[in-house]
Scaffold this active site. Structure first.
Site, short mmCIF file in Angstrom:
data_model
loop_
_atom_site.label_atom_id
_atom_site.label_comp_id
_atom_site.label_asym_id
_atom_site.label_seq_id
_atom_site.Cartn_x
_atom_site.Cartn_y
_atom_site.Cartn_z
N CYS A 166 -50.01 7.55 3.68
CA CYS A 166 -49.22 8.35 2.73
C CYS A 166 -48.04 7.56 2.16
O CYS A 166 -47.44 7.99 1.18
CB CYS A 166 -48.70 9.62 3.40
SG CYS A 166 -47.59 9.27 4.76
N CYS A 185 -47.54 13.14 10.75
CA CYS A 185 -46.14 12.92 10.38
C CYS A 185 -45.27 12.82 11.63
O CYS A 185 -44.27 12.11 11.64
CB CYS A 185 -45.62 14.05 9.49
SG CYS A 185 -46.73 14.50 8.15
FE1 FES Z 1 -46.71 11.11 5.34
FE2 FES Z 1 -46.00 13.32 6.29
S1 FES Z 1 -47.36 13.02 4.65
S2 FES Z 1 -45.45 11.42 7.01
#
Ligand code: FES
Length: 117
Positions: free
Chosen positions: A27, A96
């Site tokens: 991400c 996360c």
């Molecule tokens: Fe990347 Fe939460 S979406 S740490």
């Protein structure tokens, strides 16, 4: 949500004893943890997170949980401690919580490496 709206310990630190940074390649979110350590205990802790709402909540909860702990106690913390403290996270957001633990552990290892030099 409370940790996201009013994050604890957010910001940088002047002259920290140790810094740890972890990123999630999927991400792109990045978390940085600063530590002030006294007598083997985390006296102060701050975080800067470039990331999703869950990553900010996780950073806030992780720093609150870690503050006052010995380095060994903080190294023993895992993502479940943080997820439980937050009252759970949706399954797609569990990764996360890894960022918080990984950044904390990498800051402690940074401190231990500096001490052993
Ligand atoms: Fe990347 Fe939460 S979406 S740490």
């Amino acid at each position: 949500m409370e940790h996201f709206r009013n994050p604890r310990n957010q910001g940088s630190m002047d002259n920290p004893d140790a810094v740890g940074q972890e990123g999630n390649p999927t991400c792109g979110d990045v978390m940085k943890i600063y530590l002030r350590i006294k007598d083997n205990r985390i006296e102060d802790i701050k975080f800067e997170t470039l990331g999703c709402a869950a990553a900010i909540a996780v950073s806030s909860a992780a720093t609150e949980l870690a503050k006052g702990k010995t380095l060994e106690e903080a190294l023993a913390m895992n993502k479940d401690d943080i997820v439980n403290d937050l009252g759970g996270l949706p399954a797609p957001k569990i990764h996360c919580s890894m960022l918080g633990v990984d950044a904390l552990h990498s800051a402690i290892k940074d401190y231990q490496n500096k001490k052993s030099l």
